[in-house]
Design a protein around this motif. Structure first.
Motif, mmCIF file in Angstrom:
data_model
loop_
_atom_site.group_PDB
_atom_site.id
_atom_site.type_symbol
_atom_site.label_atom_id
_atom_site.label_comp_id
_atom_site.label_asym_id
_atom_site.label_seq_id
_atom_site.Cartn_x
_atom_site.Cartn_y
_atom_site.Cartn_z
ATOM 1 N N ILE A 190 0.981 -1.136 -0.008
ATOM 2 C CA ILE A 190 0.088 0.106 0.024
ATOM 3 C C ILE A 190 1.016 1.193 0.043
ATOM 4 N N THR A 191 0.751 1.973 -1.011
ATOM 5 C CA THR A 191 1.305 3.350 -0.983
ATOM 6 C C THR A 191 0.225 4.563 -0.774
ATOM 7 N N LEU A 192 0.055 5.152 0.087
ATOM 8 C CA LEU A 192 -1.034 6.347 0.518
ATOM 9 C C LEU A 192 -0.749 7.608 -0.196
ATOM 10 N N GLN B 56 5.798 9.755 13.483
ATOM 11 C CA GLN B 56 6.176 8.611 14.335
ATOM 12 C C GLN B 56 4.789 8.189 15.040
ATOM 13 N N ILE B 57 4.521 6.953 14.767
ATOM 14 C CA ILE B 57 3.235 6.268 15.146
ATOM 15 C C ILE B 57 3.078 6.624 16.706
ATOM 16 N N LEU C 129 2.974 -4.111 3.777
ATOM 17 C CA LEU C 129 3.825 -3.084 3.601
ATOM 18 C C LEU C 129 3.219 -1.789 3.414
ATOM 19 N N VAL C 130 3.414 -0.622 4.091
ATOM 20 C CA VAL C 130 2.488 0.541 3.983
ATOM 21 C C VAL C 130 3.326 1.727 3.923
ATOM 22 N N ASP C 131 3.514 2.416 2.596
ATOM 23 C CA ASP C 131 4.290 3.532 2.554
ATOM 24 C C ASP C 131 3.397 4.822 2.510
ATOM 25 N N GLU C 132 3.996 5.928 3.273
ATOM 26 C CA GLU C 132 3.333 7.101 3.321
ATOM 27 C C GLU C 132 1.822 6.730 4.191
ATOM 28 N N TYR C 133 1.922 5.982 5.396
ATOM 29 C CA TYR C 133 0.608 5.920 6.009
ATOM 30 C C TYR C 133 0.131 7.041 6.459
ATOM 31 N N ASP C 134 0.980 7.922 6.738
ATOM 32 C CA ASP C 134 0.296 9.401 7.271
ATOM 33 C C ASP C 134 0.022 10.204 6.441
ATOM 34 N N MET D 295 5.004 -3.392 7.896
ATOM 35 C CA MET D 295 6.045 -2.322 8.161
ATOM 36 C C MET D 295 5.190 -1.254 7.630
ATOM 37 N N LEU D 296 5.039 -0.081 8.435
ATOM 38 C CA LEU D 296 4.431 1.204 7.986
ATOM 39 C C LEU D 296 5.693 2.296 7.926
#
Length: 169
Positions: A13-15, A147-148, A98-103, A141-142
């Protein structure tokens, strides 16, 4: 590494971008429309699963795959959890997320004034996928700027390990 390489189904996932379109939008309605496309793209990567699904799951899979605007938003937030279940059943092993740019969507929503509704959606989406989904997800992995642990955005997740790419002074 040899033992684990190419041994797990992956949900990537790339958000930040969806089909080269920036996810940043001025309203929640426009963001949820792009999110439907985003989830449809992820489901399209796993289209091969359709034939192995139960008929009722095939119908839901097809609706998500088509980006059906009538598919309830309340159900869309659980669509990635459902995909992880389908992957586990198909491969008979847990998947890696796998999550990129979760925020990115949350930051965008905060800047555009629809933080509350976006936060509710993404909290539900990531909690359903990552928190109580141990039977379907082996590891996740995010990657993002926030920072979470400090953001509070995913405060419901536990057993997190943070690996900063910079030294705090």
């Amino acid at each position: 590494m040899q033992k684990h390489f190419a041994q797990y189904p992956i949900i990537y996932i790339t958000l930040k971008y969806i089909t080269n379109k920036d996810l940043s939008t001025g309203t929640w309605d426009k963001m949820i429309e792009k999110l439907r496309m985003f989830v449809a793209e992820i489901y399209d990567e796993h289209r091969y699963l359709i034939s192995s699904l139960y008929p009722e799951d095939q119908e839901i899979f097809q609706r998500i795959l088509k980006g059906d605007p009538t598919y309830p938003e309340s159900q869309l937030k659980f669509s990635l959890e459902e995909l992880s279940k389908h992957l586990r059943r198909h491969y008979k092993k847990k998947c890696i997320v796998l999550v990129d740019e979760y925020d990115f969507p949350i930051e965008s929503a905060y800047n555009k004034g629809y933080y509350e509704v976006a936060n509710d959606f993404f909290k539900g989406m990531f909690s359903s996928l990552l928190k109580s989904n141990d039977e379907n997800v082996a590891k996740a992995m995010l990657v993002g700027v926030l920072q979470i642990a400090k953001s509070g955005f995913l405060s419901g997740l536990n057993n997190l390990m943070v690996y900063p790419l910079h030294q705090e002074s």
